[in-house]
Design a protein around this motif. Structure first.
Motif, PDB file in Angstrom:
ATOM      1  N   PRO A  92      23.172  36.676  59.842  1.00 38.84           N
ATOM      2  CA  PRO A  92      22.016  37.503  60.209  1.00 38.84           C
ATOM      3  C   PRO A  92      20.669  37.005  59.694  1.00 38.84           C
ATOM      4  O   PRO A  92      19.660  37.657  59.903  1.00 38.84           O
ATOM      5  CB  PRO A  92      22.369  38.849  59.569  1.00 38.84           C
ATOM      6  CG  PRO A  92      23.147  38.485  58.350  1.00 38.84           C
ATOM      7  CD  PRO A  92      23.953  37.262  58.734  1.00 38.84           C
ATOM      8  N   GLY A  93      20.659  35.866  59.012  1.00 42.55           N
ATOM      9  CA  GLY A  93      19.376  35.364  58.507  1.00 42.55           C
ATOM     10  C   GLY A  93      18.901  36.112  57.279  1.00 42.55           C
ATOM     11  O   GLY A  93      19.639  36.212  56.302  1.00 42.55           O
ATOM     12  N   PRO A  94      17.662  36.606  57.329  1.00 43.42           N
ATOM     13  CA  PRO A  94      16.822  36.936  58.479  1.00 43.42           C
ATOM     14  C   PRO A  94      16.237  35.734  59.229  1.00 43.42           C
ATOM     15  O   PRO A  94      15.840  35.855  60.381  1.00 43.42           O
ATOM     16  CB  PRO A  94      15.690  37.771  57.876  1.00 43.42           C
ATOM     17  CG  PRO A  94      15.607  37.278  56.469  1.00 43.42           C
ATOM     18  CD  PRO A  94      17.008  36.989  56.057  1.00 43.42           C
ATOM     19  N   TYR A  95      16.152  34.588  58.553  1.00 40.32           N
ATOM     20  CA  TYR A  95      15.695  33.371  59.218  1.00 40.32           C
ATOM     21  C   TYR A  95      16.924  32.648  59.772  1.00 40.32           C
ATOM     22  O   TYR A  95      17.927  32.497  59.072  1.00 40.32           O
ATOM     23  CB  TYR A  95      14.963  32.475  58.220  1.00 40.32           C
ATOM     24  CG  TYR A  95      14.778  31.054  58.698  1.00 40.32           C
ATOM     25  CD1 TYR A  95      13.789  30.746  59.626  1.00 40.32           C
ATOM     26  CD2 TYR A  95      15.610  30.035  58.245  1.00 40.32           C
ATOM     27  CE1 TYR A  95      13.634  29.442  60.077  1.00 40.32           C
ATOM     28  CE2 TYR A  95      15.454  28.725  58.693  1.00 40.32           C
ATOM     29  CZ  TYR A  95      14.467  28.438  59.614  1.00 40.32           C
ATOM     30  OH  TYR A  95      14.308  27.152  60.065  1.00 40.32           O
ATOM     31  N   ILE A  96      16.835  32.193  61.046  1.00 38.51           N
ATOM     32  CA  ILE A  96      17.998  31.530  61.645  1.00 38.51           C
ATOM     33  C   ILE A  96      17.703  30.121  62.136  1.00 38.51           C
ATOM     34  O   ILE A  96      18.639  29.397  62.476  1.00 38.51           O
ATOM     35  CB  ILE A  96      18.582  32.361  62.805  1.00 38.51           C
ATOM     36  CG1 ILE A  96      17.585  32.519  63.955  1.00 38.51           C
ATOM     37  CG2 ILE A  96      19.064  33.728  62.296  1.00 38.51           C
ATOM     38  CD1 ILE A  96      18.180  33.147  65.218  1.00 38.51           C
ATOM     39  N   CYS A  97      16.465  29.691  62.237  1.00 37.86           N
ATOM     40  CA  CYS A  97      16.106  28.399  62.839  1.00 37.86           C
ATOM     41  C   CYS A  97      16.585  28.395  64.288  1.00 37.86           C
ATOM     42  O   CYS A  97      15.958  28.993  65.143  1.00 37.86           O
ATOM     43  CB  CYS A  97      16.646  27.223  62.061  1.00 37.86           C
ATOM     44  SG  CYS A  97      16.069  25.615  62.700  1.00 37.86           S
ATOM     45  N   ALA A  98      17.709  27.703  64.586  1.00 36.00           N
ATOM     46  CA  ALA A  98      18.395  27.786  65.883  1.00 36.00           C
ATOM     47  C   ALA A  98      17.554  27.324  67.064  1.00 36.00           C
ATOM     48  O   ALA A  98      17.887  27.614  68.205  1.00 36.00           O
ATOM     49  CB  ALA A  98      18.885  29.232  66.134  1.00 36.00           C
ATOM     50  N   GLU A  99      16.438  26.621  66.803  1.00 31.71           N
ATOM     51  CA  GLU A  99      15.538  26.217  67.888  1.00 31.71           C
ATOM     52  C   GLU A  99      15.097  27.444  68.687  1.00 31.71           C
ATOM     53  O   GLU A  99      14.806  27.365  69.870  1.00 31.71           O
ATOM     54  CB  GLU A  99      16.189  25.167  68.805  1.00 31.71           C
ATOM     55  CG  GLU A  99      16.389  23.835  68.141  1.00 31.71           C
ATOM     56  CD  GLU A  99      17.546  23.845  67.138  1.00 31.71           C
ATOM     57  OE1 GLU A  99      17.303  23.503  65.950  1.00 31.71           O
ATOM     58  OE2 GLU A  99      18.681  24.181  67.526  1.00 31.71           O
ATOM     59  N   HIS A 101      12.615  30.959  68.999  1.00 28.10           N
ATOM     60  CA  HIS A 101      11.219  31.341  68.789  1.00 28.10           C
ATOM     61  C   HIS A 101      10.976  31.891  67.380  1.00 28.10           C
ATOM     62  O   HIS A 101      11.593  32.870  66.964  1.00 28.10           O
ATOM     63  CB  HIS A 101      10.861  32.407  69.829  1.00 28.10           C
ATOM     64  CG  HIS A 101       9.415  32.638  70.038  1.00 28.10           C
ATOM     65  ND1 HIS A 101       8.724  33.651  69.438  1.00 28.10           N
ATOM     66  CD2 HIS A 101       8.516  31.984  70.806  1.00 28.10           C
ATOM     67  CE1 HIS A 101       7.469  33.623  69.830  1.00 28.10           C
ATOM     68  NE2 HIS A 101       7.315  32.616  70.662  1.00 28.10           N
ATOM     69  N   ASN A 102      10.103  31.199  66.622  1.00 23.27           N
ATOM     70  CA  ASN A 102       9.720  31.644  65.280  1.00 23.27           C
ATOM     71  C   ASN A 102      10.898  31.699  64.313  1.00 23.27           C
ATOM     72  O   ASN A 102      10.863  32.419  63.302  1.00 23.27           O
ATOM     73  CB  ASN A 102       9.025  33.014  65.346  1.00 23.27           C
ATOM     74  CG  ASN A 102       7.879  33.133  64.348  1.00 23.27           C
ATOM     75  OD1 ASN A 102       7.282  32.146  63.921  1.00 23.27           O
ATOM     76  ND2 ASN A 102       7.545  34.360  63.973  1.00 23.27           N
ATOM     77  N   GLY A 103      11.953  30.922  64.610  1.00 22.28           N
ATOM     78  CA  GLY A 103      13.129  30.924  63.741  1.00 22.28           C
ATOM     79  C   GLY A 103      13.794  32.274  63.626  1.00 22.28           C
ATOM     80  O   GLY A 103      14.532  32.543  62.663  1.00 22.28           O
ATOM     81  N   VAL A 440       6.979  27.506  66.209  1.00 24.27           N
ATOM     82  CA  VAL A 440       7.743  26.580  65.372  1.00 24.27           C
ATOM     83  C   VAL A 440       8.851  27.345  64.654  1.00 24.27           C
ATOM     84  O   VAL A 440       8.625  28.435  64.103  1.00 24.27           O
ATOM     85  CB  VAL A 440       6.824  25.870  64.364  1.00 24.27           C
ATOM     86  CG1 VAL A 440       7.631  25.017  63.388  1.00 24.27           C
ATOM     87  CG2 VAL A 440       5.806  25.002  65.108  1.00 24.27           C
ATOM     88  N   ASN A 441      10.055  26.786  64.686  1.00 16.83           N
ATOM     89  CA  ASN A 441      11.225  27.497  64.149  1.00 16.83           C
ATOM     90  C   ASN A 441      11.720  26.917  62.830  1.00 16.83           C
ATOM     91  O   ASN A 441      12.811  27.262  62.380  1.00 16.83           O
ATOM     92  CB  ASN A 441      12.365  27.477  65.168  1.00 16.83           C
ATOM     93  CG  ASN A 441      12.695  26.084  65.680  1.00 16.83           C
ATOM     94  OD1 ASN A 441      12.298  25.762  66.810  1.00 16.83           O
ATOM     95  ND2 ASN A 441      13.377  25.254  64.909  1.00 16.83           N
ATOM     96  N   TYR A 442      10.921  26.068  62.183  1.00 19.81           N
ATOM     97  CA  TYR A 442      11.428  25.346  61.021  1.00 19.81           C
ATOM     98  C   TYR A 442      10.319  25.134  60.009  1.00 19.81           C
ATOM     99  O   TYR A 442       9.161  24.976  60.373  1.00 19.81           O
ATOM    100  CB  TYR A 442      11.991  23.991  61.472  1.00 19.81           C
ATOM    101  CG  TYR A 442      12.739  23.215  60.410  1.00 19.81           C
ATOM    102  CD1 TYR A 442      12.153  22.142  59.769  1.00 19.81           C
ATOM    103  CD2 TYR A 442      14.036  23.570  60.045  1.00 19.81           C
ATOM    104  CE1 TYR A 442      12.833  21.422  58.788  1.00 19.81           C
ATOM    105  CE2 TYR A 442      14.730  22.854  59.078  1.00 19.81           C
ATOM    106  CZ  TYR A 442      14.117  21.786  58.444  1.00 19.81           C
ATOM    107  OH  TYR A 442      14.785  21.093  57.480  1.00 19.81           O
ATOM    108  N   LEU A 446       6.271  28.396  60.124  1.00 20.45           N
ATOM    109  CA  LEU A 446       6.699  29.683  60.660  1.00 20.45           C
ATOM    110  C   LEU A 446       5.524  30.649  60.675  1.00 20.45           C
ATOM    111  O   LEU A 446       4.786  30.760  59.695  1.00 20.45           O
ATOM    112  CB  LEU A 446       7.819  30.273  59.802  1.00 20.45           C
ATOM    113  CG  LEU A 446       9.174  29.571  59.827  1.00 20.45           C
ATOM    114  CD1 LEU A 446      10.064  30.135  58.735  1.00 20.45           C
ATOM    115  CD2 LEU A 446       9.832  29.725  61.187  1.00 20.45           C
ATOM    116  N   GLY A 447       5.363  31.335  61.789  1.00 17.80           N
ATOM    117  CA  GLY A 447       4.370  32.398  61.846  1.00 17.80           C
ATOM    118  C   GLY A 447       2.947  31.974  62.071  1.00 17.80           C
ATOM    119  O   GLY A 447       2.036  32.805  62.003  1.00 17.80           O
TER     120      GLY A 447
END
Length: 581
Positions: A92-99, A101-103, A440-442, A446-447
């Motif tokens: 569940p992350g909260p951050y997942i990257c995964a390519e 949107h916004n990680g 950017v997802n990485y 971010l943000g």
């Protein structure tokens, strides 16, 4: 009820040694009506577990508007996994990257002054609310309560970002307080620094890699001296970005790497088993010196392709897995071809001249974030002092802009090209249409805010008095679909909408070829297929069968530049672009 725990050398399922052989399917990248098909095919390849991330920004795009239904019905996805006789891993992350949107972090969260992915109190408070909602879904579906969930991951490759142990400890405490009793894991790339920074002693460390398994497992073992070794992201392919090539991996080499991993006794999660699609505007972007937005397809060269068909890699992996675990005798049906046909596109007029009452007037251009805008475009207009032209200079464009003066196109400014300036002619009104191409997802971008950043100037004179108009492409497409188009012999340049009607005997997966178009967005029966761009490599957009209808169907295309041919061509096979080979 069945127990699942970590022993001295193995995972223990009902007290017996157990190897996790898992594959990743992201529920938010697959039409819900096709979840069951993808899960079943995973079992037929020999997998016993399905792993998924949870995308916070899919569930709560606006603060307080939580949704766990339809596409976001994580509970149903986990129940379908259980119905197939398989286990589940939730990340569940909260951050997942995964390519993505916004990680995976919502725009409203990252637009504030919070210190992301840290124990900073305001950030942690929002994360806590999010995780509690996720765990309300996950907790009753754990294996020791009769469900499918056997592992839950804390954060995601955190060692590549930070080393705030208090943050990780807070996530663990919240997770346990929310009733999660299954083992907790972390994942990091197998370097000493990342493994040390990204976890805690009480968390089971796993690795992410796609080759040199023995070497990387040895590094992992040095940091995780007991319990099972696991590669929880075995990279069997890679993602694509606009302007690049379609990435593939050699089937035999990928199968050999998987064989080496399983021969070492390790557990595995294949990333991806089925990648799916970045439908709508959900693609992320990378930025390691150059901004590179991710394409709509997330095929990933996975064992199951974007359209859900088994590939040569599927059967090669199946053969490898059969050496180490039972594999069903049943095989999935052979890959199917999609119906091929063409229908004319008819024009529906210009579409970016939004109504004035949606605009915001400010001295400097308002960013997407300041506007609270979640769609792809904002149009910026201002008057040129004295009607003079000159050198237009911007601080930065995020991410692509079309510049016009008095309605006449002048040129584009691209973040990927590092553009900042453009010579413009004399005129009255300067208009700049800006597309947000993916967040950017990485890493630490971010943000970041989107739109026209700072105050543009002409010949060093700042331009003020801006009108910023958000354009919701999905709403515009819905309005156009309602009124349709009408044949016209007039040429169209600049943003133009197009409509095509077609009939099907029954719902079917379709592949829409965009090779004769330039850049824009496509919708079928109101379903947002995603972005297309002649920049490639991707040519086809996947249309899932549940988005189509028996009988009449309507395609809407919102083109930003021009069409080489006013035709909608549906083809029989995916066309994801040239490879490096």
């Amino acid at each position: 009820m069945t127990s699942f725990s970590i022993g001295e050398t193995d995972f223990l399922r009902a007290g017996l040694p157990h190897r996790v052989i898992s594959g990743a399917i992201h529920y938010f990248r697959v039409h819900p009506d096709q979840w069951q098909d993808r899960i079943r095919k995973a079992r037929l390849m020999g997998l016993n577990t399905i792993e998924t991330y949870v995308a916070w920004n899919a569930h709560e795009p606006r603060r307080g508007e939580w949704d766990a239904t339809g596409w976001n019905d994580l509970g149903r996805f986990l129940d379908l996994i259980q119905a197939e006789g398989m286990d589940a891993i939730v990340r569940p992350g909260p951050y997942i990257c995964a390519e993505w949107h916004n990680g995976g972090l919502p725009n409203w969260l990252t637009a504030g002054e919070r210190e992301l992915r840290s124990s900073e109190p305001t950030y942690l408070a929002e994360v806590s609310d999010y995780l509690r909602r996720v765990y309300e879904i996950v907790a009753p579906r754990q294996i020791d309560r009769g469900g499918s969930v056997v592992l839950v991951q804390i954060e995601n490759e955190y060692g590549a970002y930070g080393s705030d142990k208090a943050y990780l400890q807070a996530l663990v405490a919240l997770t346990r307080e929310a009733g999660i009793t299954v083992p907790l894991t972390t994942v990091d790339q197998p370097t000493d620094q990342m493994l040390a920074d990204g976890s805690l002693p009480e968390l089971h460390k796993t690795g992410s890699f796609g080759s040199r398994s023995a070497e990387r497992l040895a590094t992992l073992r040095a940091h995780q001296p007991t319990g099972p070794l696991m590669c929880s992201e075995f990279w069997d392919g890679w993602f694509d970005w606009w302007g690049g090539v379609h990435h593939t991996t050699d089937v035999e080499a990928a199968a050999s790497d998987l064989d080496e991993l399983l021969a070492a006794g390790a557990s595995v999660n294949i990333y991806m088993f089925h990648g799916g699609t970045n439908f709508g505007l959900t693609n992320g972007a990378n930025h390691k010196g150059r901004y590179l937005p991710i394409v709509t397809s997330y095929d990933y060269d996975a064992p199951l392709d974007e359209a859900g068909n088994p590939t040569a890699k599927f059967f090669a992996f199946r053969d490898v897995i059969a050496k180490y675990a039972p594999v069903p005798d049943e095989r999935p049906p052979a890959a199917t071809t999609s119906p091929a046909f063409s229908v004319p596109l008819v024009p529906a007029g210009a579409w970016t001249d939004a109504v004035v009452d949606t605009s915001v007037r400010t001295d400097s251009p308002a960013t997407f974030d300041e506007l609270g805008h979640l769609s792809a475009l904002v149009r910026y207009d201002t008057e040129l002092p004295g009607g003079r032209g000159g050198l237009l200079v911007t601080e930065e464009v995020r991410d692509l802009a079309w510049v016009s003066v008095d309605g006449q196109a002048v040129g584009t400014l691209s973040r990927a090209r590092h553009d900042r300036a453009l010579q413009i002619p004399a005129g009255r009104t300067l208009s700049i249409l800006v597309e947000e191409q993916g967040r950017v997802n990485y890493d630490h971008r971010l943000g970041e805010q989107k739109g026209l950043i700072g105050t543009p100037a002409v010949d060093d004179a700042p331009l003020t008095g801006w009108r910023s108009t958000p354009l919701d492409v999905a709403e515009i497409a819905a309005e156009i679909a309602g009124r349709g188009g009408k044949p016209s012999g007039a040429p169209f340049t600049g943003p133009s909408a197009w409509v095509a009607d077609f009939t099907l005997d029954s719902p079917a997966d379709l592949l829409l070829d965009t090779a004769s178009w330039s850049k824009g967005y496509a919708f079928v029966n109101g379903f947002f297929l995603g972005r297309y761009w002649r920049n490639g490599p991707q040519r086809t957009l996947f249309v899932p069968a549940p988005a189509t209808l028996a009988g009449a169907n309507r395609l809407v295309v919102l083109e930003l530049e021009y069409l080489l041919s006013p035709s909608a061509d549906f083809v029989s096979a995916l066309a994801l672009g040239d490879t490096e080979e």
